[in-house]
Design a protein around this motif. Structure first.
Motif, PDB file in Angstrom:
ATOM      1  N   SER A 384       0.829  -1.205   0.000  1.00  0.00           N
ATOM      2  CA  SER A 384       0.000   0.000   0.000  1.00  0.00           C
ATOM      3  C   SER A 384       0.864   1.256   0.000  1.00  0.00           C
ATOM      4  N   GLN A 392      -3.764   2.313   4.264  1.00  0.00           N
ATOM      5  CA  GLN A 392      -3.982   0.894   3.984  1.00  0.00           C
ATOM      6  C   GLN A 392      -5.470   0.603   3.782  1.00  0.00           C
ATOM      7  N   SER A 393      -6.333   1.317   4.500  1.00  0.00           N
ATOM      8  CA  SER A 393      -7.774   1.097   4.343  1.00  0.00           C
ATOM      9  C   SER A 393      -8.236   1.556   2.960  1.00  0.00           C
ATOM     10  N   HIS A 394      -7.643   2.660   2.455  1.00  0.00           N
ATOM     11  CA  HIS A 394      -7.960   3.124   1.095  1.00  0.00           C
ATOM     12  C   HIS A 394      -7.572   2.041   0.083  1.00  0.00           C
ATOM     13  N   HIS A 396      -7.191  -1.188   0.670  1.00  0.00           N
ATOM     14  CA  HIS A 396      -8.070  -2.340   0.901  1.00  0.00           C
ATOM     15  C   HIS A 396      -9.414  -2.142   0.197  1.00  0.00           C
ATOM     16  N   ASN A 397     -10.023  -0.968   0.374  1.00  0.00           N
ATOM     17  CA  ASN A 397     -11.347  -0.705  -0.206  1.00  0.00           C
ATOM     18  C   ASN A 397     -11.298  -0.634  -1.731  1.00  0.00           C
ATOM     19  N   ALA A 398     -10.240   0.010  -2.267  1.00  0.00           N
ATOM     20  CA  ALA A 398     -10.116   0.132  -3.724  1.00  0.00           C
ATOM     21  C   ALA A 398      -9.905  -1.242  -4.363  1.00  0.00           C
ATOM     22  N   LYS A 400     -10.798  -4.194  -3.206  1.00  0.00           N
ATOM     23  CA  LYS A 400     -12.032  -4.989  -3.124  1.00  0.00           C
ATOM     24  C   LYS A 400     -13.075  -4.489  -4.119  1.00  0.00           C
ATOM     25  N   LYS A 401     -13.131  -3.181  -4.334  1.00  0.00           N
ATOM     26  CA  LYS A 401     -14.102  -2.600  -5.272  1.00  0.00           C
ATOM     27  C   LYS A 401     -13.823  -3.078  -6.696  1.00  0.00           C
ATOM     28  N   TYR A 402     -12.542  -3.107  -7.080  1.00  0.00           N
ATOM     29  CA  TYR A 402     -12.191  -3.466  -8.449  1.00  0.00           C
ATOM     30  C   TYR A 402     -12.222  -4.968  -8.701  1.00  0.00           C
ATOM     31  N   THR A 406     -10.620  -8.976  -1.058  1.00  0.00           N
ATOM     32  CA  THR A 406      -9.650  -8.151  -0.337  1.00  0.00           C
ATOM     33  C   THR A 406      -8.230  -8.522  -0.764  1.00  0.00           C
TER      34      THR A 406
END
Length: 415
Positions: A384, A392-394, A396-398, A400-402, A406
């Motif tokens: 990250s 790291q949360s950004h 993680h979320n990006a 998972k979205k794509y 995770t």
């Protein structure tokens, strides 16, 4: 008489304390092996006191590697063997004559060729070859980074002492010093004989043609006379050509990814070529396959570029983004480095490709993250940070979205 009695009690207490310490180390090694499945050995000076798992003498660490480890006075150290595996050592902090050896571990499964070399190095009898091979194939594959993490864990359990990877990498190695001496001698001899390794210049030319997706340029380059002086990396001609093949395909893979080929496709192509190469039995066949690999990588890059866009301006931007995923990229910074205005670039991306440049930047970083998650030992936090996500949360979320999973899920093989 009383003095003698007290002295005897004192000596017995020391012996009992030593026995209890040794029993604790053995117990620790037993449970650590149950969790890591990496072979472990306890030595007092040069005497073997225990092995996990129980094994035959012919699978024990070869004496030359043990001596190289014992030359280190540090608490934790490791070395790399001639067959590409690693052994590690932990010294018991209260008695430096006691050492725990881990390994060997390899970053790839042991091939028949590697096991054949190991059989010779370990001096294994013909009748024991199958069980020897089975023993080493049962050891889990591990990256160097993960192996060092395990080494530090074992040290912490045994010595209750924290040690960092940087401390291990900073250690001098007499073997490295020997390599440097041999390197200096070879450079001297080659210069005296006016013999120079010119492989870098030729490699750079070929890799640029692959990155540009130019198979016709490669065909032209193949027809040009070239006298290649490369280093000697093996004892026979066939193995020399195969080692050169592996190095070349590794460079082709990176060049193809930089040129726009999907990372997963590039790595799959690399694996297939190396697997096919290992089946060949003549240097000429290896060289022929190498030429084919160059052309195929370049052709696939050309196809990947056409599948995205034929617009030269956009190809330039796409290449820049893919080559700088480890930088903090914005639409403004990309426009500045590629010589276009922000408004022109944003409009061109949206109308020609149907998505925003900012989305493409994120997607390119996440594709690089997939490579690092699968093929490197870097932690998710390190990846990250390397790819310049704000947190790291950004990341993680990006991710998972794509990709619908995770980063940890992807690394664990759930995609």
């Amino acid at each position: 008489m009383l003095v003698c009695f007290i002295y005897c009690i004192f000596v017995l207490s020391l012996l009992m304390e030593e026995d209890l310490s040794m029993e604790k180390i053995k117990r620790d090694c037993h449970y650590l092996y149950q969790g890591l499945y990496i072979p472990m050995y306890i030595y007092k000076n040069t005497t073997l006191l225990g092995t996990w798992p129980e094994q035959e003498a012919y699978t024990l660490p070869p004496i030359p590697y043990l001596h190289r480890l014992w030359e280190h006075r540090e608490t934790v150290s490791y070395l790399t063997t001639s067959f590409g595996s690693c052994y590690g050592m932990i010294r018991y902090c209260t008695d430096s004559s006691i050492s725990v050896i881990l390994g060997p571990v390899s970053s790839t499964p042991y091939s028949k060729n590697v096991l054949h070399r190991m059989v010779q190095e370990y001096v294994v009898a013909e009748a024991a070859k199958d069980s020897f091979s089975a023993f080493f194939r049962s050891i889990p594959v591990s990256t160097l980074s993960l192996f060092l993490d395990h080494l530090l864990l074992v040290n912490y359990v045994i010595n209750q002492m924290e040690y960092k990877k940087e401390d291990i990498f900073a250690q001098p190695d007499t073997y490295q010093e020997e390599i440097i001496e041999r390197q200096a001698e070879k450079i001297y001899i080659r210069r005296e004989n006016e013999y120079f390794n010119n492989s870098l210049e030729i490699e750079q030319k070929f890799m640029q043609l692959i990155q540009n997706g130019d198979p016709d340029g490669l065909r032209k380059a193949f027809r040009e006379p070239a006298f290649l002086n490369s280093g000697i990396v093996a004892g026979d001609n066939l193995r020399q050509q195969k080692n050169n093949f592996i190095s070349a395909v590794t460079l082709m893979t990176r060049a193809a990814i930089s040129g726009g080929l999907e990372p997963e496709a590039a790595f799959q192509l690399s694996d297939l070529y190396i697997q096919d190469m290992e089946k060949l039995s003549s240097p000429d066949a290896v060289n022929h396959l190498l030429s084919e690999a160059h052309l195929n990588f370049a052709s696939q890059v050309a196809g990947a570029r056409l599948s995205i866009t034929e617009n030269h301006d956009l190809q330039k931007v796409i290449q820049y983004v893919r080559q700088h995923t480890n930088m903090h990229l914005t639409v403004e910074s990309v426009a500045e480095h590629t010589g276009f205005s922000r408004a022109y670039l944003s409009h061109k991306f949206k109308t020609q490709l149907g998505f925003n440049l900012s989305s493409f930047i994120i997607r390119s970083k996440l594709e690089e993250a997939k490579i690092l998650l699968r093929y490197s030992g870097k932690s998710i936090g390190e990846i990250s940070s390397y790819l310049c996500f704000s947190s790291q949360s950004h990341f993680h979320n990006a991710f998972k979205k794509y990709f619908g999973v995770t980063p940890k899920g992807y690394r664990d093989g759930r995609l």
